[in-house]
Design a protein around this motif. Structure first.
Motif, PDB file in Angstrom:
ATOM      1  N   GLY A  60      18.357  -3.372  31.852  1.00 47.02           N
ATOM      2  CA  GLY A  60      19.229  -3.094  30.710  1.00 47.02           C
ATOM      3  C   GLY A  60      20.550  -3.831  30.814  1.00 47.02           C
ATOM      4  O   GLY A  60      20.605  -4.974  31.254  1.00 47.02           O
ATOM      5  N   LYS A  61      21.603  -3.155  30.430  1.00 46.29           N
ATOM      6  CA  LYS A  61      22.946  -3.732  30.465  1.00 46.29           C
ATOM      7  C   LYS A  61      23.790  -3.001  31.492  1.00 46.29           C
ATOM      8  O   LYS A  61      23.509  -1.853  31.851  1.00 46.29           O
ATOM      9  CB  LYS A  61      23.608  -3.642  29.081  1.00 46.29           C
ATOM     10  N   ALA A  62      24.857  -3.667  31.944  1.00 43.56           N
ATOM     11  CA  ALA A  62      25.740  -3.069  32.937  1.00 43.56           C
ATOM     12  C   ALA A  62      27.189  -3.431  32.625  1.00 43.56           C
ATOM     13  O   ALA A  62      27.468  -4.534  32.142  1.00 43.56           O
ATOM     14  CB  ALA A  62      25.376  -3.555  34.342  1.00 43.56           C
ATOM     15  N   VAL A  63      28.075  -2.510  32.883  1.00 42.73           N
ATOM     16  CA  VAL A  63      29.504  -2.727  32.679  1.00 42.73           C
ATOM     17  C   VAL A  63      30.238  -2.189  33.899  1.00 42.73           C
ATOM     18  O   VAL A  63      29.828  -1.190  34.497  1.00 42.73           O
ATOM     19  CB  VAL A  63      30.000  -2.026  31.389  1.00 42.73           C
ATOM     20  N   THR A  64      31.304  -2.877  34.304  1.00 43.24           N
ATOM     21  CA  THR A  64      32.105  -2.441  35.442  1.00 43.24           C
ATOM     22  C   THR A  64      33.296  -1.637  34.947  1.00 43.24           C
ATOM     23  O   THR A  64      34.009  -2.070  34.038  1.00 43.24           O
ATOM     24  CB  THR A  64      32.601  -3.650  36.258  1.00 43.24           C
ATOM     25  N   VAL A  65      33.507  -0.457  35.540  1.00 50.04           N
ATOM     26  CA  VAL A  65      34.624   0.412  35.161  1.00 50.04           C
ATOM     27  C   VAL A  65      35.285   0.956  36.410  1.00 50.04           C
ATOM     28  O   VAL A  65      34.647   1.062  37.460  1.00 50.04           O
ATOM     29  CB  VAL A  65      34.151   1.587  34.276  1.00 50.04           C
ATOM     30  N   PRO A  66      36.580   1.312  36.341  1.00 47.54           N
ATOM     31  CA  PRO A  66      37.204   2.011  37.463  1.00 47.54           C
ATOM     32  C   PRO A  66      36.476   3.335  37.725  1.00 47.54           C
ATOM     33  O   PRO A  66      35.994   3.986  36.783  1.00 47.54           O
ATOM     34  CB  PRO A  66      38.633   2.261  36.977  1.00 47.54           C
ATOM     35  N   GLU A  67      36.415   3.754  38.965  1.00 49.85           N
ATOM     36  CA  GLU A  67      35.641   4.953  39.304  1.00 49.85           C
ATOM     37  C   GLU A  67      36.174   6.206  38.609  1.00 49.85           C
ATOM     38  O   GLU A  67      35.407   7.136  38.344  1.00 49.85           O
ATOM     39  CB  GLU A  67      35.605   5.168  40.817  1.00 49.85           C
ATOM     40  N   LYS A  68      37.452   6.239  38.267  1.00 44.66           N
ATOM     41  CA  LYS A  68      38.011   7.422  37.608  1.00 44.66           C
ATOM     42  C   LYS A  68      37.358   7.690  36.253  1.00 44.66           C
ATOM     43  O   LYS A  68      37.472   8.800  35.712  1.00 44.66           O
ATOM     44  CB  LYS A  68      39.515   7.266  37.429  1.00 44.66           C
ATOM     45  N   TYR A  69      36.666   6.691  35.691  1.00 45.32           N
ATOM     46  CA  TYR A  69      35.998   6.872  34.404  1.00 45.32           C
ATOM     47  C   TYR A  69      34.550   7.342  34.533  1.00 45.32           C
ATOM     48  O   TYR A  69      33.878   7.567  33.525  1.00 45.32           O
ATOM     49  CB  TYR A  69      36.010   5.560  33.615  1.00 45.32           C
ATOM     50  N   GLN A  70      34.054   7.489  35.757  1.00 48.32           N
ATOM     51  CA  GLN A  70      32.635   7.787  35.917  1.00 48.32           C
ATOM     52  C   GLN A  70      32.227   9.147  35.346  1.00 48.32           C
ATOM     53  O   GLN A  70      31.101   9.305  34.860  1.00 48.32           O
ATOM     54  CB  GLN A  70      32.230   7.686  37.389  1.00 48.32           C
TER      55      GLN A  70
END
Length: 270
Positions: free
Chosen positions: A152-162
């Motif tokens: 699928g697709k992947a996006v990188t985010v800061p862990e605080k948004y998990q």
């Protein structure tokens, strides 16, 4: 190519393994592990990859992907800690487990990347959010993006948004299935045969999602194109507003986020 180990061959573990093979990864560059011997035999026969114990897999890989139940992490980390290659990357698909918790149970300096996937990965249409721990480099994040892009697709985010990601895309398929279920039941109540109602709703949902993605237009614009003044859609949307459906969805996702944050806290804080 380096070797990637997938520890845990439940639904998501096997989904990822099969997706990597479909994406062109060589079976010789993959190894799968499961605590159940019969399950290892099934995976090896079905996918043609090497299998072994958690220790076998961790010792053979440059990237170790953990796809086990969160409650099994305290048992798995001590198993693989001594077997891991120096500098090996650990990727966690374990919901709610934070990178610092993994780092604490692994050799000092181990790069860790946390991933929140979702179930559409089973049809190569998943959405994954990726967050790096304190030792993860951009190269590590790129490696994990390549792995998750196979399904699928992947996006990188800061862990605080998990926690928010868990509420939106992690749990998101359940919300959509809930809406589909309601629409199918409504069709039956309006006199349609259930199989016809199911086909109408499923294809409408699929086509609408594809239109949203491929058109790149805002959902409000697309909704307005279907909503003629004083028409049937306007009447239906008015009922949804009266029943505060949008507010209910927002509240539901806030509840999911809060629950995710609660589950991520150490047991002594709960």
């Amino acid at each position: 190519m380096s070797t990637t180990a997938i520890i845990g061959t439940g639904v998501m573990g096997e989904t990822l393994l099969a997706g990597l093979l479909r994406a062109g990864w060589s079976a010789s560059d993959l190894i799968a592990a499961d605590r159940r011997e019969y399950r290892r035999a099934e995976v090896e026969a079905k996918h043609g990859v090497r299998t072994g114990t958690n220790v076998d897999a961790a010792g053979a890989a440059d990237t170790v992907v953990l796809v086990v139940k969160p409650q099994d992490i305290p048992e798995v980390l001590p198993e693989i800690r001594e077997a891991m290659r120096p500098g090996a990357l650990v990727v966690s698909l374990c919901a709610g487990v934070q990178t610092w918790q993994l780092e604490a149970g692994l050799p000092d300096g181990t790069p860790v990347v946390r991933v929140m996937p979702n179930t559409p990965a089973q049809v190569d249409e998943g959405m994954a959010a990726i967050s790096g721990g304190k030792n993860a480099t951009p190269e590590h994040l790129d490696r994990v993006t390549a792995i998750m892009s196979a399904v699928g697709k992947a996006v990188t985010v800061p862990e605080k948004y998990q926690d928010a990601v868990t509420a939106i895309s992690g749990s998101g398929p359940a919300y959509l299935f809930f809406v589909v279920e309601a629409m199918i039941d409504a069709g039956v109540m309006l006199g349609l045969p259930r199989d016809v109602s199911t086909l109408l709703v499923s294809q409408t949902m699929y086509g609408s999602a594809k239109l949203l993605v491929e058109s790149g237009e805002h959902p409000t614009v697309l909704r307005e194109r279907v909503t003629s003044p004083g028409g049937t859609t306007a009447a239906a949307l008015r009922e949804l507003e009266v029943h505060r459906v949008k507010a209910a969805f927002i509240s539901a996702m806030e509840a999911a986020r809060d629950r995710s944050a609660h589950l991520a806290r150490p047991a002594k804080e709960k």
